[in-house]
Design an enzyme around this catalytic site. Structure first.
Site, PDB file in Angstrom:
ATOM      1  CG  ASP A 178      -2.012  -1.019   1.169  1.00 58.00           C
ATOM      2  OD1 ASP A 178      -2.281  -1.515   0.060  1.00 58.00           O
ATOM      3  OD2 ASP A 178      -2.592  -1.339   2.220  1.00 58.00           O
ATOM      4  CE  LYS A 220      -4.007   1.551  14.729  1.00 54.69           C
ATOM      5  NZ  LYS A 220      -5.247   0.892  14.305  1.00 54.69           N
ATOM      6  CG  ASP A 262      -1.165   3.148   4.132  1.00 61.87           C
ATOM      7  OD1 ASP A 262      -1.736   2.644   3.143  1.00 61.87           O
ATOM      8  OD2 ASP A 262      -1.120   2.596   5.233  1.00 61.87           O
TER       9      ASP A 262
END
Length: 282
Positions: A113, A164, A268
Site C-alpha cells: 500500500d 496508536k 499509504d
C-alpha cells in the site's frame, strides 16, 4: 551482492472497492501506473534482481500482468502463495527458501500500500553501516494516532514502539471546556471577560481533526519499508504473525533494529481518501 525483495500483497483490497472489483489491488493505477510497478521500478533501480510477491488471491492475474514488466526491467518476479492470511511477518517464513536463507546478502521488504520516493539505496547504505539485523524507514505525519510511533535514540537505534498513541474524544474536550467556563462565570462573575474566554476555548477545539492528539512520543511512524539481514528469519515461525507487534519489539529490545527518516514524499494509499489525496500530492 544478489539483492532480493519481498512485497506484501496480502489482502483483497476491500477498502479500495469498486476499483478492486475487476483487478487485484496492486494493479490499480496510481498516477497512471499500477501501484506495484512503482515499487518494482524503485527496487530494480536499487539493484534488486529477484522480487517475491506474497499473495493470497488472483495470483494468475498478477503473474500475467507482471511477467512483461519483469522482463523489461531485468527482474525475476516470483510468487509466494498464502493459503491463509499470514500477517506481516508470516510471509517471510513462508518465503524462506525463495529468499535463500543461506545467502548472507540482506533483503528488502515493503507493504504493497505504500507509495513514496523510496530511496532504497540510502536505506541499504545506512543498514550496512550499522550492521544490525534490521532497518526501517520512518516518516513524520501530523496525526500519529492512526499508526504506531517509533521511538529511537539519536543514532537511529529503536528503543520501543507506541501503538496508536492515546487520543481524547472531542466530546470530552468540549465538556471539559464548558465546565471550566461555567465554573469561572458562576464563581467570579467575570462578565466582561466571558466572551473572550468562550472564543479562546472554542478556537482550541480541534474540530477538523476530530481528536486531540497526544504527541509526547513524537510523530515518526513506521513507513512500511524495510531492509533485513537473513539472520532475522530465525525469529519468525511459519504461522500468522505480526512483524509490528510480535517481532519488532523483540528486535528493538535486543538492540538489533534501527530507523532512518524518509525525507521525501510518502503515502499509504490503502484507503480511498488517501488514495485520492496521494495522487494530488505526488
Amino acid at each position: 551482492m544478489v539483492l532480493r525483495a519481498l512485497i506484501l500483497i496480502g489482502g483483497y483490497g476491500t477498502r479500495l472497492r469498486p476499483l478492486t472489483f475487476t483487478k487485484p489491488k496492486p494493479l490499480v493505477e496510481f498516477a497512471n501506473k499500477p501501484i506495484v510497478i512503482h515499487q518494482i521500478e524503485a527496487l530494480a533501480a536499487a539493484g534488486v534482481k529477484e522480487i517475491i510477491l506474497a499473495v493470497s488471491y488472483r495470483s494468475k492475474a498478477l503473474q500475467q500482468e507482471l511477467d512483461y514488466y519483469g522482463k523489461q526491467l531485468g527482474v525475476k518476479i516470483i510468487f509466494s502463495l498464502e493459503t491463509e492470511p499470514m500477517g506481516t511477518a508470516g510471509p517471510i517464513a513462508l518465503a524462506r527458501k525463495l529468499l535463500n536463507e543461506e545467502d548472507k546478502d540482506p533483503f528488502f521488504m515493503l507493504n504493497a500500500d505504500v507509495i513514496a520516493h523510496y530511496q532504497f539505496d540510502k536505506l541499504l547504505e545506512f543498514h550496512l553501516k550499522h550492521g544490525r539485523e534490521g532497518t526501517l524507514y520512518v516518516t513524520q505525519v501530523k496525526d500519529p494516532s492512526r499508526y504506531g510511533v517509533v521511538v529511537s535514540k539519536e543514532n537511529g537505534q529503536i528503543t520501543n514502539f507506541v501503538e496508536k498513541p492515546t487520543a481524547i474524544n472531542n466530546l470530552f474536550v468540549v465538556a471539559y471546556m464548558c465546565t471550566f467556563i461555567l465554573f469561572y462565570f458562576i464563581f467570579w462573575y467575570a462578565l466582561y471577560f466571558f466572551p473572550m474566554f468562550v472564543s479562546f476555548f472554542l478556537s482550541a477545539i480541534p474540530w477538523r481533526g476530530c481528536k486531540y492528539k497526544e504527541l509526547k512520543y513524537g510523530n515518526h511512524i513506521n513507513a512500511g519499508l524495510y531492509v533485513f539481514n537473513k539472520s532475522m528469519m530465525k525469529r519468525i515461525e511459519q504461522k500468522p504473525t505480526s512483524i509490528e507487534i510480535d517481532i519488532f519489539p523483540v528486535m528493538a529490545k535486543d538492540g538489533e533494529l534501527f530507523r532512518l527518516e524518509l525525507d521525501s514524499f510518502w503515502m499509504d494509499v490503502g484507503k480511498p481518501s488517501d488514495f485520492i489525496k496521494g495522487q494530488l500530492s505526488c
